[in-house]
Enzyme design. Sequence first.
Site, short mmCIF file in Angstrom:
data_model
loop_
_atom_site.label_atom_id
_atom_site.label_comp_id
_atom_site.label_asym_id
_atom_site.label_seq_id
_atom_site.Cartn_x
_atom_site.Cartn_y
_atom_site.Cartn_z
N SER A 1 0.83 -1.21 0.00
CA SER A 1 0.00 0.00 0.00
C SER A 1 0.86 1.25 0.00
CB SER A 1 -0.87 -0.03 1.26
OG SER A 1 -1.46 1.22 1.49
N TYR B 1 -2.01 -1.25 11.07
CA TYR B 1 -2.29 -1.75 9.72
C TYR B 1 -1.13 -1.39 8.77
CZ TYR B 1 -3.88 -1.86 4.92
OH TYR B 1 -3.94 -2.08 3.56
N LYS C 1 2.05 -3.76 6.58
CA LYS C 1 2.48 -3.75 5.17
C LYS C 1 4.00 -3.59 5.08
CE LYS C 1 -1.53 -4.48 3.47
NZ LYS C 1 -1.85 -5.80 2.92
P1 NAD Z 1 -11.25 -6.85 1.13
O1 NAD Z 1 -11.50 -6.86 2.59
O2 NAD Z 1 -12.37 -6.55 0.22
O3 NAD Z 1 -10.62 -8.24 0.66
C1 NAD Z 1 -9.82 -9.03 1.51
C2 NAD Z 1 -10.42 -10.42 1.53
O4 NAD Z 1 -9.60 -11.25 2.35
C3 NAD Z 1 -11.84 -10.46 2.11
O5 NAD Z 1 -12.69 -11.13 1.20
C4 NAD Z 1 -11.68 -11.24 3.41
O6 NAD Z 1 -12.83 -12.02 3.68
C5 NAD Z 1 -10.46 -12.07 3.13
N1 NAD Z 1 -9.65 -12.48 4.29
C6 NAD Z 1 -9.18 -11.73 5.30
N2 NAD Z 1 -8.44 -12.48 6.12
C7 NAD Z 1 -8.44 -13.73 5.64
C8 NAD Z 1 -7.83 -14.95 6.02
N3 NAD Z 1 -7.08 -15.06 7.11
N4 NAD Z 1 -8.02 -16.05 5.25
C9 NAD Z 1 -8.77 -15.98 4.13
N5 NAD Z 1 -9.37 -14.86 3.71
C10 NAD Z 1 -9.19 -13.75 4.45
O7 NAD Z 1 -10.03 -5.85 0.88
P2 NAD Z 1 -9.42 -5.29 -0.49
O8 NAD Z 1 -9.72 -3.85 -0.54
O9 NAD Z 1 -9.78 -6.18 -1.62
O10 NAD Z 1 -7.87 -5.42 -0.16
C11 NAD Z 1 -7.10 -6.50 -0.62
C12 NAD Z 1 -5.66 -6.28 -0.17
O11 NAD Z 1 -5.20 -5.04 -0.68
C13 NAD Z 1 -5.45 -6.23 1.33
O12 NAD Z 1 -4.23 -6.86 1.63
C14 NAD Z 1 -5.36 -4.75 1.63
O13 NAD Z 1 -4.62 -4.48 2.78
C15 NAD Z 1 -4.65 -4.27 0.37
N6 NAD Z 1 -4.87 -2.84 0.07
C16 NAD Z 1 -6.16 -2.38 -0.02
C17 NAD Z 1 -6.38 -1.02 -0.29
C18 NAD Z 1 -7.77 -0.47 -0.34
O14 NAD Z 1 -7.92 0.74 -0.12
N7 NAD Z 1 -8.79 -1.25 -0.65
C19 NAD Z 1 -5.27 -0.18 -0.48
C20 NAD Z 1 -3.99 -0.69 -0.39
C21 NAD Z 1 -3.79 -2.04 -0.10
C1 WQD Z 2 -9.53 9.64 1.00
C2 WQD Z 2 -9.70 11.14 1.19
C3 WQD Z 2 -10.04 11.84 3.48
C4 WQD Z 2 -14.01 10.03 3.95
C5 WQD Z 2 -6.96 4.75 3.29
C6 WQD Z 2 -6.09 3.95 4.23
C7 WQD Z 2 -4.76 3.63 3.59
C8 WQD Z 2 -4.96 2.95 2.23
C9 WQD Z 2 -5.88 3.76 1.36
C10 WQD Z 2 -4.98 0.55 2.45
C11 WQD Z 2 -8.95 11.66 2.42
C12 WQD Z 2 -11.24 12.15 2.62
C13 WQD Z 2 -12.79 10.43 3.44
C14 WQD Z 2 -14.99 11.02 4.25
C15 WQD Z 2 -13.48 12.71 3.47
N1 WQD Z 2 -5.56 1.64 2.38
N2 WQD Z 2 -12.53 11.76 3.20
N3 WQD Z 2 -14.69 12.32 3.99
O1 WQD Z 2 -7.07 8.29 3.65
O2 WQD Z 2 -6.10 7.71 1.45
O3 WQD Z 2 -6.35 5.98 3.12
O4 WQD Z 2 -7.10 4.04 2.07
O5 WQD Z 2 -3.81 0.27 2.44
O6 WQD Z 2 -4.04 2.83 4.45
O7 WQD Z 2 -5.88 4.71 5.41
O8 WQD Z 2 -8.41 6.93 1.97
O9 WQD Z 2 -10.78 6.83 1.36
O10 WQD Z 2 -10.17 7.11 3.80
O11 WQD Z 2 -9.83 8.99 2.24
O12 WQD Z 2 -13.26 13.91 3.26
O13 WQD Z 2 -16.08 10.73 4.76
O14 WQD Z 2 -11.09 11.43 1.45
O15 WQD Z 2 -9.75 12.89 4.36
O16 WQD Z 2 -8.42 12.88 2.07
P1 WQD Z 2 -6.96 7.31 2.58
P2 WQD Z 2 -9.88 7.39 2.38
#
Ligand code: NAD
Ligand code: WQD
Length: 336
Positions: A125, A150, A154
């Site tokens: 991330s 969290y 990563k």
């Molecule tokens: P998500 O929660 O939709 O998907 C994750 C899936 O993993 C879920 O379906 C959950 O049921 C499953 N899961 C969790 N723990 C498990 C386990 N121990 N065994 C089997 N299944 C398990 O999340 P996402 O948004 O699709 O994110 C996927 C990956 O990307 C994660 O590693 C997350 O940290 C990373 N990521 C997400 C974002 C974001 O903003 N969505 C940003 C950066 C990184």
């Molecule tokens: C986006 C922007 C808020 C909600 C998160 C995780 C980060 C990564 C990405 C996984 C920001 C603004 C939000 C609302 C708002 N995930 N906002 N009103 O902050 O980039 O990060 O997702 O790895 O770890 O922390 O994403 O969607 O929360 O916010 O104004 O009700 O929207 O301030 O600027 P963010 P977000």
Amino acid sequence: MKKILITGGAGYIGSHTAVELWKAGMEPIILDDLSNSDPTVLDRLEEITGKRFAFYQGDCNKKSLLKSIAEKYKIEGLIHFAAFKAVGESTQQPLKYYRNNVGSLLVLLKFMEEKGIKDLVFSSSCTVYGQPEVLPVTESTPRQEAESPYGNTKKICEDILVDCVKSKMGIRVISLRYFNPVGAHPSAKIGELPLGTPNNLVPFITQVAAGIREKLTVFGDDYDTVDGSCVRDYIHVVDLAEAHVKALAYLNKQENNFYDVFNVGTGNGNSVLEVIHAFEKVSGVKLDYQVGPRRPGDVVKTWADTTKINNVLGWKAKYSLEDSMRDSWNWQKSLD
Ligand code: NAD
Ligand code: WQD
């Protein structure tokens, strides 16, 4: 057909990646404990691809389950999405996050070693960069001390992967540092399914537009940005899914003991207000929003330099912010 085990494959990014893998001629084997997803996603994936994907409901921390999958299928690569991702919750329950996010990687790496599975794509991330001093963010931008458990999981996972590759255990690994994934499949059959009140901006927007939430609060409009609201790099989930296909293809051409990391974003930053206006434009829905106080710990602005992934993996984002908003909105409407 090459079989790729995807942990967390029923989730938001994993389900879209399953579709793109299939389109690229690979067969996803999905392992998910459904802790943050719904089993109906399997039906939806079948509607999109015409194929019923193999699905195992269970915890990827369970080695016996992984072994039984490997006995049935010759797994040739792994994408590890499974993790908990609620930043706020991770500060309240750090052990839950370290156990699942870090623990599962350890189990998977041991499994790969024992079964001779070489290729791994890991979901990292942009959170590892925190608030970067210089923008855009390149892969050599220093990582910062994590703001949350969290975020720390990563960083730790990336470090574990580097150490395993250095130890010459034979694996080939890419960490993809996702910026802000948004949007949904253009078919509106799969998308993000937040449990309870969404933490992220775009699901909150679509729920306000659908009348599920009353009002959106913009967390601050007095930052040093284009219009005072925070700036992020919003990447369409289908583009992001495709980056995993490119990453696997690239890994396949590398020598053993390979590690690299790539930013996955559009290369553009958009403010919260720009996102709101893009949504209003494509949906025709006027959003009820107010400006509120800053959210503690928020990164002010970040966006990716995508030169490396463009040049090395041959991947580039195709969808615009408006495309993302249209697809998120169509997905939200399909849930009614
Ligand atoms: P998500 O929660 O939709 O998907 C994750 C899936 O993993 C879920 O379906 C959950 O049921 C499953 N899961 C969790 N723990 C498990 C386990 N121990 N065994 C089997 N299944 C398990 O999340 P996402 O948004 O699709 O994110 C996927 C990956 O990307 C994660 O590693 C997350 O940290 C990373 N990521 C997400 C974002 C974001 O903003 N969505 C940003 C950066 C990184
Ligand atoms: C986006 C922007 C808020 C909600 C998160 C995780 C980060 C990564 C990405 C996984 C920001 C603004 C939000 C609302 C708002 N995930 N906002 N009103 O902050 O980039 O990060 O997702 O790895 O770890 O922390 O994403 O969607 O929360 O916010 O104004 O009700 O929207 O301030 O600027 P963010 P977000």
